[in-house]
Design a protein around this motif. Structure first.
Motif, PDB file in Angstrom:
ATOM      1  N   LYS A  46     -87.330  69.806-107.192  1.00  0.00           N
ATOM      2  CA  LYS A  46     -88.045  69.885-108.468  1.00  0.00           C
ATOM      3  C   LYS A  46     -87.379  69.024-109.530  1.00  0.00           C
ATOM      4  O   LYS A  46     -88.051  68.318-110.300  1.00  0.00           O
ATOM      5  N   GLN A  47     -86.040  69.030-109.562  1.00  0.00           N
ATOM      6  CA  GLN A  47     -85.318  68.237-110.559  1.00  0.00           C
ATOM      7  C   GLN A  47     -85.553  66.747-110.345  1.00  0.00           C
ATOM      8  O   GLN A  47     -85.655  65.972-111.304  1.00  0.00           O
ATOM      9  N   LEU A  88     -87.134  64.267-113.235  1.00  0.00           N
ATOM     10  CA  LEU A  88     -86.503  63.009-113.662  1.00  0.00           C
ATOM     11  C   LEU A  88     -87.499  61.852-113.618  1.00  0.00           C
ATOM     12  O   LEU A  88     -87.549  61.015-114.523  1.00  0.00           O
ATOM     13  N   LEU A  89     -88.300  61.823-112.555  1.00  0.00           N
ATOM     14  CA  LEU A  89     -89.278  60.739-112.409  1.00  0.00           C
ATOM     15  C   LEU A  89     -90.347  60.821-113.497  1.00  0.00           C
ATOM     16  O   LEU A  89     -90.773  59.796-114.049  1.00  0.00           O
ATOM     17  N   PHE A  90     -90.795  62.034-113.834  1.00  0.00           N
ATOM     18  CA  PHE A  90     -91.805  62.177-114.889  1.00  0.00           C
ATOM     19  C   PHE A  90     -91.242  61.808-116.260  1.00  0.00           C
ATOM     20  O   PHE A  90     -91.947  61.242-117.102  1.00  0.00           O
ATOM     21  N   GLN A  91     -89.978  62.132-116.468  1.00  0.00           N
ATOM     22  CA  GLN A  91     -89.357  61.748-117.732  1.00  0.00           C
ATOM     23  C   GLN A  91     -89.345  60.223-117.885  1.00  0.00           C
ATOM     24  O   GLN A  91     -89.624  59.687-118.956  1.00  0.00           O
ATOM     25  N   ARG A  92     -89.022  59.532-116.797  1.00  0.00           N
ATOM     26  CA  ARG A  92     -89.023  58.062-116.842  1.00  0.00           C
ATOM     27  C   ARG A  92     -90.446  57.529-117.028  1.00  0.00           C
ATOM     28  O   ARG A  92     -90.684  56.566-117.774  1.00  0.00           O
ATOM     29  N   LEU A  93     -91.429  58.155-116.390  1.00  0.00           N
ATOM     30  CA  LEU A  93     -92.819  57.740-116.557  1.00  0.00           C
ATOM     31  C   LEU A  93     -93.262  57.836-118.016  1.00  0.00           C
ATOM     32  O   LEU A  93     -93.971  56.980-118.530  1.00  0.00           O
ATOM     33  N   GLN A  94     -92.817  58.913-118.673  1.00  0.00           N
ATOM     34  CA  GLN A  94     -93.205  59.117-120.078  1.00  0.00           C
ATOM     35  C   GLN A  94     -92.518  58.119-120.998  1.00  0.00           C
ATOM     36  O   GLN A  94     -93.098  57.636-121.960  1.00  0.00           O
ATOM     37  N   SER A  95     -91.263  57.776-120.690  1.00  0.00           N
ATOM     38  CA  SER A  95     -90.493  56.920-121.599  1.00  0.00           C
ATOM     39  C   SER A  95     -90.756  55.436-121.360  1.00  0.00           C
ATOM     40  O   SER A  95     -90.713  54.635-122.292  1.00  0.00           O
ATOM     41  N   SER A  96     -91.031  55.069-120.111  1.00  0.00           N
ATOM     42  CA  SER A  96     -91.200  53.643-119.813  1.00  0.00           C
ATOM     43  C   SER A  96     -91.941  53.472-118.500  1.00  0.00           C
ATOM     44  O   SER A  96     -91.326  53.443-117.433  1.00  0.00           O
ATOM     45  N   GLN A 102     -98.511  68.922-103.388  1.00  0.00           N
ATOM     46  CA  GLN A 102     -99.350  69.508-104.441  1.00  0.00           C
ATOM     47  C   GLN A 102     -98.634  70.654-105.153  1.00  0.00           C
ATOM     48  O   GLN A 102     -98.658  70.768-106.386  1.00  0.00           O
ATOM     49  N   GLU A 103     -97.949  71.481-104.388  1.00  0.00           N
ATOM     50  CA  GLU A 103     -97.278  72.647-104.976  1.00  0.00           C
ATOM     51  C   GLU A 103     -96.133  72.252-105.896  1.00  0.00           C
ATOM     52  O   GLU A 103     -95.932  72.861-106.944  1.00  0.00           O
ATOM     53  N   ILE A 104     -95.370  71.212-105.501  1.00  0.00           N
ATOM     54  CA  ILE A 104     -94.226  70.857-106.358  1.00  0.00           C
ATOM     55  C   ILE A 104     -94.703  70.241-107.665  1.00  0.00           C
ATOM     56  O   ILE A 104     -94.113  70.466-108.728  1.00  0.00           O
ATOM     57  N   PHE A 105     -95.798  69.453-107.626  1.00  0.00           N
ATOM     58  CA  PHE A 105     -96.360  68.928-108.872  1.00  0.00           C
ATOM     59  C   PHE A 105     -96.816  70.061-109.780  1.00  0.00           C
ATOM     60  O   PHE A 105     -96.485  70.105-110.969  1.00  0.00           O
ATOM     61  N   ASP A 106     -97.590  71.004-109.211  1.00  0.00           N
ATOM     62  CA  ASP A 106     -98.160  72.065-110.032  1.00  0.00           C
ATOM     63  C   ASP A 106     -97.134  73.098-110.468  1.00  0.00           C
ATOM     64  O   ASP A 106     -97.381  73.860-111.411  1.00  0.00           O
ATOM     65  N   SER A 107     -95.956  73.124-109.799  1.00  0.00           N
ATOM     66  CA  SER A 107     -94.888  74.027-110.242  1.00  0.00           C
ATOM     67  C   SER A 107     -94.205  73.498-111.498  1.00  0.00           C
ATOM     68  O   SER A 107     -93.618  74.250-112.270  1.00  0.00           O
ATOM     69  N   ILE A 108     -94.283  72.189-111.694  1.00  0.00           N
ATOM     70  CA  ILE A 108     -93.692  71.582-112.895  1.00  0.00           C
ATOM     71  C   ILE A 108     -94.590  71.828-114.101  1.00  0.00           C
ATOM     72  O   ILE A 108     -94.142  72.159-115.188  1.00  0.00           O
TER      73      ILE A 108
END
Length: 927
Positions: A724-725, A729-737, A763-769
């Motif tokens: 999950k972590q 991290l990947l989503f944080q980078r997607l949002q910033s750049s 699908q489950e790991i995405f929706d758990s975030i």
């Protein structure tokens, strides 16, 4: 209190005498030949150069120090500091503070012009580096400040300005044409063209006024040399309107200058004046200036022929400074020599006047060869000039790879080879007439694509023998010629010269190449080492019997050069040769990998312990190659090193990143279970590296390489707590750049995750975030962007992953995600059938790793350590289209009527037609 703590308390160095004295002491230590003294001093300066006022202290030191050696050292250090740090890189901290940048630009021109010539040259180079980044937009007053100094009347100052202008403008000779470039050149010409022309006229007049003053003429000639270099640079992009009115004046002055019988004419001045004529004569709009037969004959007889001669300075360089002679001759850095300029003028004239020029020079060639025949010992320079003239006449187009690719049909190259070249190659006394032998070798090298294979095969054993010549130039040319011949390609893209044809000479070739490294002046000869590398590549398994001896010699050489790396090309080819030895030998017998490790690891250990920065990336690449060859579990010797590979300091150096990532991938491939079970801190260490890499636009793809290997090879239970972590991290980078490169890597990663752990887990790991996150990723990223994925393996991973999402994820059929099912299928069919979308948004400017400046050595990929492309899916899926058809069939069987219904209502006709083709090829139907 330590020096470092007193000198920098808050990232700012105070401008005081104490700090100047400290820098002086460390600078003096960097000149010490003892590495134990020199290296710590170098590391100290490296560690403090990020502090504000550091460059200002250097400028103060080079201006005010009483020690000339320290002044020059400070100048060189300053120039190198500017070279490493001035460019501002996106997503990286500014390495020079804005106040320092302003101070430097405000003072550097004055300081350069008031400094002695040795320091002036260094500061001039620094100005050109700054100018390359800041001129004209961020340094608009630079040109005006320089031009006003033409009025000073002081030629020390004038030459300083000219030297700086040359350093700044010479890039115009090599840049691609563009509106931006032409606008910049126009800005320069608007300010510079008239003052430069007036300075040229005035300097010519001063030469006449001071015709008997040798010292004055030397200074004036150096000014004329720089003026002609500038004129050449500013005319290179062919903007004729600025100099058109004065062209006949320039032509007349240069022509008259070149026909003078004046021993005071400097080589630089002559060569640049000839280069000027060469650049003008090949321009169509100046053709009329050369059409008169008398003009053409005068240039050929009075300008070209006298400057083709092998001069005493050339002879001295050949014998006493062979390294510089070779560099200038073979690498084309002899643009400032009379010979090279005369050669360029011949080629320029032949563009429009090939017939008349060839006729004029044919008589001279025959005359020169006749004089040589009368008395070879006394007249060998005549033959040398004849060969050079023939080479110039015959060469119409050439490349580094193929030599001359287009020749003057009026010159019979084969006949000249048989009658005049072969005799020198065959000469029984290998140490007689070394210049002519070098000429003969170079002739073979240059015209290798024009000569019949029969003559090349005739030359090979002769070249092998010349490897033992005492003359450094001669045996270097022999090595280079052999290396070039071995790269030539014949039918079916195989090597023109085959291992079978080399069989009679293999042992002598290898012996002579390694013996040549022991000849005086060639212990680190890059041409010989490159020839060794190319010989290994050509001969392949034929070298295996010699490897036990050769690997010892290569390892010993590596140990020696690692003490003080100074020849980067030599070192690169040395590591390439090691890689070839490993690849070729282990291909025949993988078990021999252990003997290579036994030979190399002691040297590698010393390199890593001594932190030989130039060699560390190479060591990681060779270790990766060795580890990948292993067929059993990972050896203990590698596991002992593993924790050290995760240390942050190693990852701070840009050049280490690609080879370190590859090495970690090799560890994961060969020993993931061992890594997971040996210590609890290893996985967090790997994830820490991943986190650092994906935060960087330059290195995020390397982070994905590492994470993909973790997903593929690590035991599931060992990383479940971190999954999950990782996604957060990947989503944080997607949002910033969010860049195109990151998106492409992200899609490969999530699909590989789905292939490995299943579509439901994805699908489950995405929706758990975040609730409904899975749908957002499909709608906003996968469906619109999957067409940008490039590479067959990457496309295959995405195709298999998307197929699993479509057919193995219940949420796609029974929730709000169902509306995305048909668009996702359409995107997948597009990935199969449509051209790759290689468009990149206008606001994205990527930084290539190799282009990132820094104190460290940049990464140099070893070609023969190259990693074979790895397919994590492998033969489990050979045809993703058939997999899609079979999976859809299976889904439709489980949900009768659903799939055909969704297809008929939403899928466009063209995509549906493609899908019917997949189903037919798989011999299945939808129900």
């Amino acid at each position: 209190m330590t020096v470092s703590s007193c000198i920098f308390s808050n990232s700012t160095m105070e401008l005081n005498d104490g700090n100047l004295q400290t820098l002086t002491e460390f600078m003096r230590k960097t000149l010490d030949p003892d590495p134990s003294v020199r290296r710590p001093a170098e590391k100290f300066l490296e560690s403090v150069e990020g502090n504000q006022n550091y460059p200002i202290l250097l400028l103060t030191l080079l201006e005010k120090s009483q020690d000339n050696v320290i002044r020059v050292c400070a100048a060189v250090t300053f120039k190198n500091y500017i070279k490493r740090n001035w460019r501002i890189i996106e997503d990286e901290p500014n390495k020079i503070s804005d106040p320092d940048r302003t101070t430097i630009k405000a003072n550097i021109v004055n300081l350069m012009l008031s400094s002695p010539e040795q320091i002036q040259k260094q500061l001039s180079d620094a100005i050109s580096i700054i100018g390359r980044e800041d001129f004209p937009l961020k340094w608009p007053d630079l040109l005006t400040e320089m031009v006003t100094r033409f009025q000073s009347g002081d030629f020390h100052i004038i030459n300083g300005v000219l030297r700086t202008a040359h350093s700044l403008f010479k890039r115009y000779r090599h840049e691609f044409k563009s509106n931006e470039l032409w606008l910049e050149i126009k800005l320069v010409l608007d300010t510079f063209a008239n003052p430069l022309t007036e300075l040229f006229k005035a300097t010519i007049e001063l030469c006449q006024t001071h015709a008997t003053d040798i010292n004055a003429l030397k200074i004036l000639f150096s000014s004329l040399t720089l003026i002609s270099k500038l004129f050449y640079s500013l005319n290179f992009q062919d903007l004729p309107e600025f100099f058109e009115d004065n062209m006949e004046t320039w032509m007349s002055n240069f022509h008259n200058l070149l026909t003078l019988d004046n021993k005071l004419l400097q080589t630089d001045l002559v060569s640049n004046a000839i280069q000027f004529l060469a650049s003008v004569c090949e321009r169509p709009h100046y053709k009329h200036l050369f059409e008169d037969q008398n003009t053409l004959t005068s240039i050929c007889e009075k300008v070209i022929v006298p400057n083709m001669e092998f001069r005493s300075a050339d002879e001295e360089a050949f014998e006493d400074n062979s390294e510089e002679y070779i560099r200038r001759d073979l690498e084309g850095s002899d643009i400032d020599t009379r010979r090279r300029a005369a050669c360029d003028l011949v080629r320029g004239l032949c563009k429009f006047f090939e017939g008349p020029v060839t006729a004029i020079f044919s008589g001279y060639v025959n005359s020169m060869l006749g004089e040589y025949a009368k008395n070879p010992r006394m007249n060998w320079k005549h033959k040398d000039a004849a060969i050079y003239l023939v080479t110039s006449l015959a060469s119409k187009a050439q490349t580094a790879k193929h030599g001359i690719t287009q020749a003057n049909e009026l010159v019979n190259l084969t006949e000249f080879f048989v009658n005049h070249i072969l005799t020198d190659l065959k000469s029984p006394n290998v140490n007689e007439f070394p210049v002519l032998k070098s000429d003969a070798i170079k002739y073979v090298m240059i015209f290798r694509s024009q000569l019949p294979k029969e003559q090349l095969l005739q030359a090979v054993p002769l070249l092998v023998a010349h490897l033992q010549a005492e003359s450094t130039v001669e045996h270097t040319y022999a090595a280079h010629a052999l290396e070039r011949l071995f790269t030539m390609r014949g039918p079916n893209n195989s090597t023109l010269i085959t291992p079978v044809e080399m069989a009679p000479f293999t042992e002598q070739l290898l012996n002579n190449l390694f013996k040549a490294l022991a000849l005086p002046g060639s212990s680190e000869n890059e041409y010989i080492m490159k020839a060794i590398m190319r010989s290994f590549s050509l001969l392949q398994e034929a070298i295996v019997p010699y490897i036990p001896t050769l690997i010892g010699q290569l390892t010993h050489k590596l140990l020696l050069v690692s003490k003080n790396p100074s020849k980067p090309h030599f070192n690169h080819y040395l590591f390439e040769s090691l890689c070839l030895s490993i690849r070729i030998t282990c291909k025949a017998n993988p078990a021999t990998v252990g003997s290579f490790e036994e030979a190399l690891f002691p040297v590698f250990t010393e390199i890593l312990q001594n932190d030989v920065q130039e060699f560390v990336p190479y060591v990681f690449q060779v270790m990766s190659l060795l580890l990948e060859i292993h067929t059993s579990s990972i050896p203990n010797s590698y596991m002992a090193l593993f924790p050290h590979l995760l240390q942050p300091v190693l990852w701070e150096r840009t050049g280490n990143i690609p080879p370190l990532v590859r090495l970690l991938q090799a560890y994961l491939e060969k020993g993931a279970a061992t890594i997971a079970s040996s210590a609890a801190d290893k996985i967090p260490g790997l994830l820490g590296v991943f986190q650092k890499l994906i935060a960087s636009k330059a290195n995020d793809h390397q982070g994905f390489y590492l994470m993909n290997s973790i997903i593929e090879h690590m035991p599931t239970e060992s990383i479940v707590q971190y999954r999950k972590q990782i996604f957060i991290l990947l989503f944080q980078r997607l949002q910033s750049s969010k860049t195109t490169k990151f998106i492409k890597s992200f899609m490969v990663f999530i699909n590989l995750y789905g292939v490995k752990y299943g579509a439901i887990a994805l699908q489950e790991i995405f929706d758990s975030i975040q609730p409904k996150m899975f749908g957002m990723v499909l709608e906003k990223i996968v469906i619109p962007e999957v067409q940008k994925v490039s590479g067959p393996v990457e496309k295959k991973i995405c195709a298999v992953g998307i197929t699993k999402i479509l057919t193995e994820c219940p949420a796609m059929m029974d929730t709000e995600y169902t509306k995305l099912w048909t668009p996702l299928l359409q995107a997948l069919i597009g990935l199969f059938e449509l051209p790759e979308d290689d468009s990149i948004p206008d606001d994205e400017h990527f930084i290539d790793i190799e282009d990132t400046p820094g104190y460290q050595t940049a990464f140099s990929q070893l070609a023969f350590a190259g990693k074979k492309e790895h397919d994590p899916i492998g033969e489990a899926v050979n045809n993703p289209k058939l997999l899609l058809a079979q999976s859809l069939h299976k889904l439709s069987t489980a949900c009768p009527g659903r799939v055909p219904s969704m297809l008929s209502t939403s899928l466009n006709a063209e995509a549906l037609q493609y899908l019917q083709g997949y189903l037919q090829a798989a011999s299945v139907q939808l129900v």
